[in-house]
Design a protein around this motif. Structure first.
Motif, PDB file in Angstrom:
ATOM      1  N   GLY A 492       0.630  -0.999   0.117  1.00  0.00           N
ATOM      2  CA  GLY A 492      -0.159  -0.017   0.047  1.00  0.00           C
ATOM      3  C   GLY A 492       0.480   1.540   0.083  1.00  0.00           C
ATOM      4  N   ASP A 527      -1.709   2.783  -4.497  1.00  0.00           N
ATOM      5  CA  ASP A 527      -1.419   1.845  -4.543  1.00  0.00           C
ATOM      6  C   ASP A 527      -0.152   1.377  -5.290  1.00  0.00           C
ATOM      7  OD1 ASP A 527      -2.397   1.759  -2.197  1.00  0.00           O
ATOM      8  OD2 ASP A 527      -3.482   0.252  -1.719  1.00  0.00           O
ATOM      9  N   THR A 553      -5.138  -5.374  -3.793  1.00  0.00           N
ATOM     10  CA  THR A 553      -5.661  -5.237  -2.480  1.00  0.00           C
ATOM     11  C   THR A 553      -7.341  -4.656  -2.385  1.00  0.00           C
ATOM     12  OG1 THR A 553      -4.779  -3.848  -2.372  1.00  0.00           O
ATOM     13  CG2 THR A 553      -3.799  -5.045  -1.279  1.00  0.00           C
ATOM     14  N   ASN A 554      -8.044  -4.640  -1.657  1.00  0.00           N
ATOM     15  CA  ASN A 554      -9.630  -3.985  -1.806  1.00  0.00           C
ATOM     16  C   ASN A 554      -9.255  -2.116  -1.624  1.00  0.00           C
ATOM     17  OD1 ASN A 554      -9.399  -3.728   0.856  1.00  0.00           O
ATOM     18  ND2 ASN A 554     -11.036  -4.503   1.114  1.00  0.00           N
ATOM     19  N   SER A 555      -8.371  -1.712  -1.545  1.00  0.00           N
ATOM     20  CA  SER A 555      -8.059  -0.077  -1.485  1.00  0.00           C
ATOM     21  C   SER A 555      -8.385   0.746  -2.436  1.00  0.00           C
ATOM     22  CB  SER A 555      -6.434   0.015  -0.523  1.00  0.00           C
ATOM     23  OG  SER A 555      -5.334  -0.514  -1.419  1.00  0.00           O
ATOM     24  N   GLN A 558     -11.795   1.895  -2.984  1.00  0.00           N
ATOM     25  CA  GLN A 558     -12.151   2.767  -1.733  1.00  0.00           C
ATOM     26  C   GLN A 558     -11.992   3.871  -1.352  1.00  0.00           C
ATOM     27  OE1 GLN A 558     -11.091  -1.215   1.310  1.00  0.00           O
ATOM     28  NE2 GLN A 558     -13.467  -1.616   1.101  1.00  0.00           N
ATOM     29  N   GLY A 559     -12.161   4.382  -0.450  1.00  0.00           N
ATOM     30  CA  GLY A 559     -11.325   5.952  -0.032  1.00  0.00           C
ATOM     31  C   GLY A 559     -11.087   6.980  -1.420  1.00  0.00           C
ATOM     32  N   GLN A 561      -8.353   6.582  -2.598  1.00  0.00           N
ATOM     33  CA  GLN A 561      -7.561   5.877  -4.586  1.00  0.00           C
ATOM     34  C   GLN A 561      -8.117   6.068  -5.218  1.00  0.00           C
ATOM     35  OE1 GLN A 561      -4.865   2.781  -3.901  1.00  0.00           O
ATOM     36  NE2 GLN A 561      -5.286   3.344  -1.723  1.00  0.00           N
ATOM     37  N   THR A 583     -14.950  -7.477  -1.901  1.00  0.00           N
ATOM     38  CA  THR A 583     -13.693  -7.401  -0.499  1.00  0.00           C
ATOM     39  C   THR A 583     -14.119  -8.959  -0.702  1.00  0.00           C
ATOM     40  OG1 THR A 583     -13.811  -5.156  -0.258  1.00  0.00           O
ATOM     41  CG2 THR A 583     -12.801  -6.928   1.526  1.00  0.00           C
ATOM     42  N   GLY A 842     -12.020   4.523   2.551  1.00  0.00           N
ATOM     43  CA  GLY A 842     -11.447   3.557   3.167  1.00  0.00           C
ATOM     44  C   GLY A 842     -11.236   2.650   4.149  1.00  0.00           C
ATOM     45  N   ARG A 843     -10.141   1.946   3.959  1.00  0.00           N
ATOM     46  CA  ARG A 843      -9.720   0.780   5.302  1.00  0.00           C
ATOM     47  C   ARG A 843      -8.885   0.913   5.564  1.00  0.00           C
ATOM     48  NH1 ARG A 843     -13.834  -3.524   4.383  1.00  0.00           N
ATOM     49  NH2 ARG A 843     -15.246  -2.769   3.897  1.00  0.00           N
ATOM     50  N   ARG A 849     -12.266   3.085   7.896  1.00  0.00           N
ATOM     51  CA  ARG A 849     -11.392   4.765   8.606  1.00  0.00           C
ATOM     52  C   ARG A 849     -12.732   5.660   7.994  1.00  0.00           C
ATOM     53  NH1 ARG A 849      -5.650   5.148   7.104  1.00  0.00           N
ATOM     54  NH2 ARG A 849      -5.267   6.379   7.928  1.00  0.00           N
TER      55      ARG A 849
END
Length: 956
Positions: A492, A527, A553-555, A558-559, A561, A583, A842-843, A849
């Motif tokens: 990340g 990421d 990654t699920n990032s 989300q958030g 990104q 996810t 985000g996570r 988060r």
């Protein structure tokens, strides 16, 4: 005595060959079929099992169990072609219900001669396979041979045994004056090939069973000092065509086949042997390596590499289950459906086989080749099924014997990979060769004669290079490529590793990102895995027919990104998401399983008629089956970057103020910057230095300086709020400096804060030294406020928030919202807001988060709800607060109240939350939402978000 697994394997292949073309009637041959199946495992059926066992049904009528072994097995046998559907399942389960507990079986088997369905009654696990796959699933029947449940040779257990043995061998070699090196690792790769070949008939030209093991046992001295020379002799023979070998070789060496492929071309590594190394090597060679799938060879080598390096690099070896989540919807499902449609048309079937041999696959982060191995195996299996159907007439089988080398067309040279590390790139090539041999063995058992591809003449193209600096079009021309698939590194953007190696890797990856995303804006938060999306789309621009599926990654869904990555990919490049697994918890074949939360995203530069989403219930077991959601054909719905269906490709962008201007602003809590979180040389937190105190520390401080009592304030951050922890701070913002000067203990604390700030590497922190009695950043509310934890566990039904007195200091692990009415509190406590949080935020690992700019400011509150609807929300919100408070007073924490495992125990709280959810949803629209899934809710909220933003833009 039980049969060995090797004997059973041989009998399994004979059983498959005998029954693969059976198309007669159930009654005629079912008993013969089961007699022979039991014989595969060395048992006489009549000593264990009865046929046509009479049983009285609940209706009073009598039924007959086709195959019955009390306490172990109940089988329902149907004729060829009969579907093993729910009706057949219920018939078998109905019989089980009528049996006494002492006779209830552990397993139910449904069978129609060509297909099996096995149900383990204890776990509910169901396994389905075709007769030709019996070689892969025979372990499910090992209980017949007398093996206990403990040693049923499940793949994961076998893989673990193999990994431990390999690690044991590596350790013994290291201890014997052999330093770890890349050359040693290559040597281990060659040994692994020999172990595998020794148990899978690759060395079948030898007249000796397990020739590699037996040669070393026979010829090497027991002290192991000459082990190197004998292994070198074997390697040289494997690398030399038979006609070029020294005529003076002994017969045992001559019997080894010629392998080629340059696998054994380098014999320069010098092994310093001893007795321990020899004994361990023979032990490892004796292990049954035929049970190991080449797809997990990377995992085996994971057991002998540095786990710290693996963590830094973000490498996570992928299980076959996760690999197939990408491969099946990318192309396997489509090919399987095509095969079923055309298999009765000989000409189209021949074209289908040609098509399989023309498919090319690139894994641009291939590691040890897991994805390539599984993709190759599945294509070979499809080809084998097609050839078997094409030659189903036994009269033509003799013709196939003559043409088998021409008819089996799918080969390893259709597969391409890029891998930055040398050793995994070697393993990838080896794994594909061994998979090729496994599939050749399967072809041999299917058609009844031996088929091999030795010496090796084809190989996969694996580039040992940095995929982000390499031109993929040079690996395989885009015009010749069909599919891109893989599992790029998971590191990340916020990952921090203080080691020298970690810093060097992060610097390298930052440089890679700058190269890949040249001229893109706001990519600093992306990421590392995002680079592979951009490079894949670059290849698609050269050939728009290419499609791709990546595990990530699920990032990136989300958030913060989402917007910088997906907005340009969609609006400028024309990317379309075809399918996705939302996810899910990562699991793999390694002993120390990587705890990562992932998504699988399939995409291309063209639209598809039908799109698929697989949704997982967060917090459930990692191997739970997902719910599949499919769009209707030609539907206008799209999959957006949050992996949600909507009509627009909506991407939520951070905002500095709420969408609804009538809503109050939300702010982060205060930041002390006092050094409290600093650690000493041993890694322990330093104490007695900043503004913060536990209850005990506060009492001890006041015992020394009781006059300081009026400067103490209770502190709440996320942890204190959720887990009812007592914490205090010295709050000196409004203190009279003359009075403070008379309090030496307080002055000591202020001086320590000053020294901490002066020593900081950050200029902004050093500037704060002049104001050392103040928190570094003060954002304390002036009225009572709502406290929202910035991080909240995925294992909670709702993310708890609550009202707090204005005198309680809020820290930066939480967010405050002043002037929050009970209506606002009710909406933010509802399922609608929880759904928005789960999809947009985000996570931190898997936890939500919360962000004021990305979650609260973007949340579409109900648009102009009626006064009556608002009043109902307010009433239920206050009622919920009262019920919650009653439990808090009994010592139950908010974290415990809202935990998914225990929430249902507090039935009155559950009831009021459910009513509150419905009341909030009624503020949005009259129609109710689907109770089973949140997909409809998030799609609706995205449409409301679009409505708000359209209104705002129109107003501007």
């Amino acid at each position: 005595m039980n049969l060995s697994t090797e004997e059973i394997e041989q009998r399994v292949q004979a059983f498959i060959y005998e029954w693969k073309d059976y198309d007669g009637k159930e009654i005629a041959e079912s008993q013969t079929f089961w007699n022979e199946l039991f014989n595969v495992f060395g048992k006489q059926r009549k000593t264990l099992v009865s046929y046509e066992e009479s049983i009285k049904k609940m209706t009073g009528n009598k039924g007959r169990i086709d195959v019955f072994w009390p306490g172990e097995l109940l089988a329902e046998q149907k004729g060829p072609g009969v579907k093993l559907d729910e009706t057949v399942m219920q018939q078998a389960l109905g019989y089980v219900e009528m049996l006494p507990d002492s006779e209830k079986p552990k397993k139910i088997v449904l069978c129609n001669f060509q297909e099996f369905k096995i149900i383990a009654l204890a776990s509910g696990e169901v396994k389905e396979f075709r007769l030709e796959e019996f070689g892969k699933y025979y372990r499910e029947f090992l209980f017949i041979a007398g093996y206990s449940d403990y040693i049923t040779y499940q793949e994961e257990e076998i893989s673990l045994q193999a990994a431990e043995l390999l690690a044991k061998l590596y350790t013994s070699i290291e201890k014997g004056d052999n330093k770890p090196s890349l050359e040693l690792n290559y040597f281990m790769v060659r040994l692994l090939y020999c172990f595998f070949a020794d148990h899978t008939e690759l060395f079948s030209q030898s007249t000796i069973v397990h020739p590699f093991h037996n040669y070393l046992e026979k010829y090497s001295n027991s002290d192991g000092r000459d082990l190197h020379s004998h292994i070198r002799d074997i390697f040289e023979v494997l690398n030399t065509p038979k006609e070029q070998r020294d005529a003076r070789l002994n017969d045992d060496l001559k019997s080894f086949p010629y392998v080629n492929g340059e696998l054994f071309s380098d014999t320069s590594y010098r092994l310093y042997g001893n007795k321990e190394i020899r004994d361990t090597l023979l032990e490892v060679a004796k292990f049954n390596w035929s049970e190991i799938s080449p797809a997990i060879f990377g995992t085996l080598f994971q057991s002998i590499t540095n786990p710290r390096t693996r963590e830094i690099r973000g490498e996570h070896y992928t299980s076959e289950t996760n690999i197939l989540k990408a491969l099946k919807p990318l192309f396997l499902h489509r090919l399987e459906a095509e095969y079923e449609t055309i298999k009765d048309n000989r000409r189209e079937l021949e074209h289908f086989i040609e098509k399989l041999s023309s498919i090319t696959v690139l894994d641009p982060a291939c590691g040890s080749g897991n994805f390539l191995v599984v993709a190759y195996r599945e294509l070979r299996q499809l080809e084998l099924n097609a050839l078997q159907y094409l030659h189903k007439d036994k009269k033509e089988r003799h013709l196939l014997r003559e043409s088998i080398h021409a008819e089996i067309k799918v080969n390893v040279n259709q597969f391409y990979g890029i891998e930055i590390e040398q050793l995994p790139s070697k393993i990838a090539q080896l794994a594909l060769w061994l998979t090729d041999h496994q599939m050749n063995m399967q072809a041999s058992s299917t058609f009844g004669f031996n088929y091999t591809r030795l010496p090796l003449t084809a190989s996969a193209t694996i580039y040992n290079d940095n995929a982000l600096t390499l031109d993929w079009n040079a690996v395989i021309p885009a015009s010749e490529l069909n599919y891109i698939v893989g599992n790029p590194p998971f590191l990340g953007y916020a990952n921090k590793d203080s080691s020298l190696e970690g810093k060097e890797l992060l610097a390298l990856q930052k440089k890679d990102k700058a190269l890949v995303f040249a001229n893109w804006k706001n990519v600093g938060t992306l990421d590392y895995v995002a680079c592979w999306y951009k490079k894949s789309v670059d290849m698609m621009k050269l050939n728009p027919k290419i499609t791709c599926a990546l595990v990530s990654t699920n990032s990136i869904t989300q958030g913060v990104q989402v917007f910088p990555l997906w907005y340009p990919l969609i609006t400028e490049y024309g990317l379309h998401i075809h399918f996705a697994h939302r996810t899910f918890k990562w699991f793999n074949e390694a002993k120390g399983k990587a705890q990562v939360h992932c998504v699988v995203i399939g995409f291309g530069l063209f639209e598809v008629e039908t799109k698929h989403l697989w949704d997982y219930e967060l917090g459930k077991d990692e191997k739970d089956q997902p719910t599949e959601i499919v769009t209707e054909r030609r539907s206008s719905l799209k999959i957006n970057p949050y992996l949600v269906f909507d009509n627009e490709m909506i991407m939520v962008k951070q905002r500095s103020s709420p969408l609804d201007p009538s809503m109050p602003n939300m702010f982060l809590g205060s930041i002390a910057r006092d050094g409290t979180s600093e650690k000493d040389a041993t890694g322990k937190k330093k104490v007695d230095q900043g503004f913060f105190f536990t209850a005990e520390e506060k009492e001890a401080f006041l015992a020394k300086e009781p006059e300081a009592k009026k400067y103490f304030r209770q502190v709440l951050g996320a942890d204190e709020f959720l887990n009812a922890k007592e914490r205090y701070c010295l709050w000196l913002a409004d203190a009279n400096p003359v009075e403070l000067a008379k309090l030496p203990e307080v002055v000591k604390r202020v001086n320590r804060v000053e020294q901490f700030r002066l020593a900081s590497k950050r200029a902004s922190t050093r500037k704060l030294a002049d104001r050392s009695r103040y928190f570094g950043e003060i954002r304390q509310p002036t009225t009572d406020y709502l406290l929202i934890p910035r991080v909240s566990s995925e294992h909670r039904v709702y993310s708890p928030i609550g009202y707090v007195n204005k005198d309680v200091i809020i820290t930066d692990s939480a967010i405050s919202l002043e002037h929050a009415t009970p209506y606002i509190f009710g909406v933010l406590s509802s399922r609608m807001h929880q759904v928005w949080l789960a999809n947009v935020a985000g996570r931190m690992k898997s936890d939500f988060r919360y962000s004021n700019t990305l979650v609260y400011n973007t949340f579409p509150f109900p648009h102009e709800p009626t006064a009556k609807a608002q009043e109902k929300v307010e009433k239920l919100a206050l009622q919920m607060l009262a019920i919650r408070q009653s439990y808090l007073e009994q010592g139950v924490t908010l974290a415990q109240l809202y935990n998914k495992e225990s929430f249902r125990l507090y039935s009155d709280l559950v009831k009021v939350h459910r009513e509150l959810d419905k009341a909030v949803e009624a503020c949005y629209r009259k129609e109710s939402f689907d109770e089973e899934t949140n997909m409809e809710r998030i799609s609706f909220l995205f449409s409301q978000y679009q409505h708000y933003t359209d209104t705002l833009f129109a107003g501007n």
